[in-house]
Every structure is written in C-alpha cells, then in structure tokens.
Write an enzyme that holds these catalytic residues in place. Structure first.
Site, PDB file in Angstrom:
ATOM      1  N   ARG A 102      27.913  -8.001 -32.949  1.00 35.51           N
ATOM      2  CA  ARG A 102      27.034  -7.249 -32.773  1.00 35.51           C
ATOM      3  C   ARG A 102      27.499  -5.565 -33.091  1.00 35.51           C
ATOM      4  O   ARG A 102      28.636  -5.162 -32.872  1.00 35.51           O
ATOM      5  CB  ARG A 102      26.927  -7.016 -30.935  1.00 35.51           C
ATOM      6  CG  ARG A 102      26.018  -5.647 -30.627  1.00 35.51           C
ATOM      7  CD  ARG A 102      25.953  -5.767 -29.232  1.00 35.51           C
ATOM      8  NE  ARG A 102      24.641  -6.488 -28.913  1.00 35.51           N
ATOM      9  CZ  ARG A 102      23.873  -6.517 -27.802  1.00 35.51           C
ATOM     10  NH1 ARG A 102      24.073  -5.586 -26.802  1.00 35.51           N
ATOM     11  NH2 ARG A 102      22.899  -7.240 -27.694  1.00 35.51           N
ATOM     12  N   HIS A 129      17.553  -8.238 -34.253  1.00 37.44           N
ATOM     13  CA  HIS A 129      17.858  -8.845 -33.081  1.00 37.44           C
ATOM     14  C   HIS A 129      17.141 -10.206 -33.027  1.00 37.44           C
ATOM     15  O   HIS A 129      16.540 -10.577 -32.197  1.00 37.44           O
ATOM     16  CB  HIS A 129      17.708  -8.126 -31.795  1.00 37.44           C
ATOM     17  CG  HIS A 129      18.301  -8.211 -30.537  1.00 37.44           C
ATOM     18  ND1 HIS A 129      19.301  -9.319 -30.471  1.00 37.44           N
ATOM     19  CD2 HIS A 129      18.499  -7.830 -29.450  1.00 37.44           C
ATOM     20  CE1 HIS A 129      19.967  -9.285 -29.264  1.00 37.44           C
ATOM     21  NE2 HIS A 129      19.428  -8.419 -28.742  1.00 37.44           N
ATOM     22  N   GLN A 132      17.371 -12.406 -29.905  1.00 32.02           N
ATOM     23  CA  GLN A 132      16.512 -11.977 -28.741  1.00 32.02           C
ATOM     24  C   GLN A 132      15.288 -12.475 -28.879  1.00 32.02           C
ATOM     25  O   GLN A 132      14.598 -13.205 -28.174  1.00 32.02           O
ATOM     26  CB  GLN A 132      16.428 -10.587 -28.502  1.00 32.02           C
ATOM     27  CG  GLN A 132      15.548 -10.154 -27.602  1.00 32.02           C
ATOM     28  CD  GLN A 132      16.012 -10.273 -26.114  1.00 32.02           C
ATOM     29  OE1 GLN A 132      17.058 -10.324 -25.664  1.00 32.02           O
ATOM     30  NE2 GLN A 132      15.289 -10.915 -25.604  1.00 32.02           N
ATOM     31  N   ASP A 219      10.372  -2.163 -25.849  1.00 32.72           N
ATOM     32  CA  ASP A 219      11.764  -1.864 -25.548  1.00 32.72           C
ATOM     33  C   ASP A 219      11.873  -0.609 -25.460  1.00 32.72           C
ATOM     34  O   ASP A 219      11.149   0.490 -25.729  1.00 32.72           O
ATOM     35  CB  ASP A 219      12.315  -2.089 -26.993  1.00 32.72           C
ATOM     36  CG  ASP A 219      13.839  -2.251 -26.943  1.00 32.72           C
ATOM     37  OD1 ASP A 219      14.536  -2.337 -25.965  1.00 32.72           O
ATOM     38  OD2 ASP A 219      14.511  -2.500 -28.204  1.00 32.72           O
ATOM     39  N   CYS A 259      13.156  -7.232 -23.639  1.00 32.67           N
ATOM     40  CA  CYS A 259      14.450  -7.869 -23.931  1.00 32.67           C
ATOM     41  C   CYS A 259      15.705  -7.395 -22.996  1.00 32.67           C
ATOM     42  O   CYS A 259      16.700  -7.975 -22.648  1.00 32.67           O
ATOM     43  CB  CYS A 259      14.957  -7.428 -25.318  1.00 32.67           C
ATOM     44  SG  CYS A 259      15.219  -5.803 -25.622  1.00 32.67           S
ATOM     45  N   ARG A 287      17.874 -16.781 -23.424  1.00 35.69           N
ATOM     46  CA  ARG A 287      18.880 -16.314 -24.311  1.00 35.69           C
ATOM     47  C   ARG A 287      19.919 -17.216 -24.488  1.00 35.69           C
ATOM     48  O   ARG A 287      20.337 -17.667 -25.424  1.00 35.69           O
ATOM     49  CB  ARG A 287      19.636 -14.844 -23.904  1.00 35.69           C
ATOM     50  CG  ARG A 287      18.519 -13.701 -24.230  1.00 35.69           C
ATOM     51  CD  ARG A 287      18.195 -13.371 -25.437  1.00 35.69           C
ATOM     52  NE  ARG A 287      19.446 -13.119 -26.395  1.00 35.69           N
ATOM     53  CZ  ARG A 287      20.276 -12.019 -26.364  1.00 35.69           C
ATOM     54  NH1 ARG A 287      19.815 -11.260 -25.619  1.00 35.69           N
ATOM     55  NH2 ARG A 287      21.192 -11.906 -27.168  1.00 35.69           N
TER      56      ARG A 287
HETATM   57  N1  NVA Z   1      16.738  -1.589 -29.078  1.00 32.94           N
HETATM   58  C1  NVA Z   1      17.879  -1.904 -27.974  1.00 32.94           C
HETATM   59  C2  NVA Z   1      17.697  -3.180 -27.649  1.00 32.94           C
HETATM   60  C3  NVA Z   1      18.732  -3.792 -26.718  1.00 32.94           C
HETATM   61  C4  NVA Z   1      18.920  -5.110 -26.584  1.00 32.94           C
HETATM   62  C5  NVA Z   1      19.057  -1.279 -28.580  1.00 32.94           C
HETATM   63  O1  NVA Z   1      19.335  -1.628 -29.683  1.00 32.94           O
HETATM   64  O2  NVA Z   1      19.789  -0.703 -27.975  1.00 32.94           O
HETATM   65  N1   CP Z   2      18.815  -7.846 -24.648  1.00 35.23           N
HETATM   66  C1   CP Z   2      19.880  -7.601 -24.964  1.00 35.23           C
HETATM   67  O1   CP Z   2      20.756  -8.146 -26.153  1.00 35.23           O
HETATM   68  O2   CP Z   2      20.989  -7.466 -23.967  1.00 35.23           O
HETATM   69  P1   CP Z   2      22.356  -7.038 -23.913  1.00 35.23           P
HETATM   70  O3   CP Z   2      22.399  -5.689 -24.606  1.00 35.23           O
HETATM   71  O4   CP Z   2      22.741  -6.900 -22.477  1.00 35.23           O
HETATM   72  O5   CP Z   2      23.194  -7.998 -24.485  1.00 35.23           O
END
Ligand code: NVA
Ligand code: CP
Length: 300
Positions: A102, A129, A132, A219, A259, A287
């Site tokens: 990540r 992502h 997800q 989101d 998500c 997930r």
């Molecule tokens: N768009 C959000 C998704 C988190 C799972 C982010 O990148 O923070």
């Molecule tokens: N939706 C998601 O990826 O959650 P986290 O940021 O908690 O991993």
C-alpha cells in the site's frame, strides 16, 4: 495472471475466476472446511499508509490459508530511508513468496513487479484499489445474483476507488455512471478505457448518475495523502453525497456500498449509511475472501 496491480490489467474471465474462488473460500470458512493452499508460503505486507481492513484481512487471510504474513511498516524498512524499490524488490524476492504493498505512487507498485520475481498485490495506491473492487464486485454478485442488466452509480471524487470501480464494473458487464466535479474526474487512462463503452456515463450531476441505479457507491472527498486539501475539497464536493434525495432516484431495492472508512454527513448521510449497513459490512468482510482468492491464484 502474475500480479494484481490494477483493474485495467484483468480480463473479465480472470475477474470471474477470482470471484468464484472467493465464494468457495467463503463457504469453506463458514463451514469449517480447512483450505491450507499456501502452507509454507509467506507474504510481506508493506504499508506506507494507514489501514484497518487491508492489513487485518490480508494478515488473517494468509493465516487461514496456512501461510505466514509479515507486516512491514515502510517507516521501519530501509525503503523509508530511501533504498530504491528496485533493490527492495530483488531482495524480498529471495525471502518471501509474495508482496502486498500500500503506497502512494502506482509506479512504485509497477516497479516492484518489474524488478522482483514474486507476485505483487496492490493494496491501494493513489491510482487504484483493485482488492477493494474485487470485494465490491463479489458483494454485488452475492446480493443481486449476477451483474446482468445492473447499473452501477459512483458519486464523489474521481480517485483510486472511482478509477477501479469504473473499470471493474464495465469489465463484468454492468453499465456505469459516475458523477464527479469537473476538476476531480477519474484518471485519464480510466476515462480513455471507459469512453469505449456505450454504457458508460460521466457527469457533474449526481442525480443523472443515480437515476434507476441498482448499486450506489461513494468514497471520501479527501483521500490519504490529501489531508491538506480537505477544506478546499469540502467546498468542491458539496452536493456529491448519497442521501435520501439521491436514493429516491435509484431503484427501490438499490444497494449502497462504501469501501470505508466513511465520513458521515460528507459523502454519505448517517441515515443512508445505517440503512445499508448490511451490505456495507458484508462488503468489508468480503475483502478477506476476495483477497484470499487473489493470493491462492497468484501464490498457490
Ligand atoms: N480513497 C480512499 C480509499 C481508502 C480505502 C483513500 O485513498 O484514502
Ligand atoms: N477500504 C480499505 O482499504 O480500508 P483500510 O484503509 O482500512 O485498509
């Protein structure tokens, strides 16, 4: 399929195979049937950003598959002190059997895949992502039975989730409508892909996107790394909210998904969120199952 880097890389058949295996693994878990497909394998999990779902579901999923998950905080790895990702990839390839990462830049994930020789799984970048969205597709299919004739609606920021949902939704055969402010459209390569589909709509008007939708997703307005833009974004996204007025335009049996984490009263009202908590938390659970399927496909 060697890696999971972004939804654009997957064919419809690959997506369907992952979802079918995810359904099977979910069934096996619920019925106490062991499935140690990754016995003796280890997965490194590199995190440059916070996580609840991704971390816990990968870690537990790897354990359930008989393998060993290693949590690697980027700030404690040499990568956090500037060691190139190309070198990190070649080193880790000699110790472990797969990497979930990540991070911010999609290129970092693509570089890991290019320089290492083990499967790389994108656990979220600014661009994509995919884990997800595989869980989201699994959830939609679980609730609706199939993707045939469904309309997916996305309202909000043209971010990693929008990029991945649009591509995933179109690939499995749904029609997709996305409403974002003009200055916050999805990425160009996603728009280029989507414009090839008659069943894709991009609009500034959330009401157009929500009309007759079978599933609505949103989101956060400011993603991880965009905290400094939060105030400006709060202004730009006024009206880009899933609320009762939007739900009145969708089909009466429409699903609402998120998500998570969610910012109530920004992209979604608490009322709509709680009315659809059933599918939102099934989505979060999925997930685990979807990612186990991805790991088995890539590392099994
Ligand atoms: N768009 C959000 C998704 C988190 C799972 C982010 O990148 O923070
Ligand atoms: N939706 C998601 O990826 O959650 P986290 O940021 O908690 O991993």
């Amino acid at each position: 399929m060697k890696h999971l880097l972004k939804m654009l890389d997957l064919s419809k058949e690959e997506i369907t195979d992952i979802l079918n295996l995810a359904d099977q693994l979910k069934y096996e878990l619920k019925h106490g049937i062991p499935h140690p497909h990754l016995k003796g394998k280890s997965l490194g999990m590199i995190f440059q950003k916070a996580s609840t779902r991704t971390r816990v579901s990968f870690e537990t999923g790897m354990y359930q598959l008989g393998g060993y998950p290693l949590f690697l905080s980027a700030s404690e790895l040499q990568i956090g002190r500037g060691e190139p990702v190309q070198d990190t990839a070649r080193v880790l390839s000699r110790y472990i059997d797969g990497i979930m990462i990540r991070t911010f830049d999609q290129k970092e994930v693509e570089d890991l895949a290019e320089y290492g020789n083990i499967p790389i799984i994108n656990g979220l970048t600014d661009f994509s992502h995919p884990c997800q969205v595989l869980a989201d597709l699994m959830t939609i299919r679980e609730f609706k039975g199939s993707f045939d004739g469904l309309k997916m609606c996305y309202i909000g920021d043209g971010n990693n989730m929008a990029n991945s949902l649009i591509v995933g939704g179109l690939k499995v055969g749904m029609s997709v409508a996305a409403a974002t402010p003009v200055d916050y459209r999805p990425a160009k390569e996603v728009m280029d892909f989507a414009q090839g589909f008659d069943c894709f709509t991009i609009t500034n008007d959330p009401r157009v996107a929500a009309k007759d939708a079978d599933v609505l997703l949103t989101d956060v307005w400011a993603s991880m790394g965009q905290e400094g833009e939060a105030e400006e974004r709060r202004k730009a996204f006024v009206g880009y909210q899933i609320n009762d007025d939007i739900m009145a335009l969708a089909k009466s049996d429409a699903l609402v998904m998120h998500c998570l984490p969610a910012h109530r009263e920004e992209e979604i009202t608490s009322k709509v969120f709680e009315e659809h908590a059933n599918e939102i938390f099934e989505e979060a659970e999925n997930r685990l199952h979807a990612q186990k399927a991805v790991m088995v496909k890539l590392m099994g």
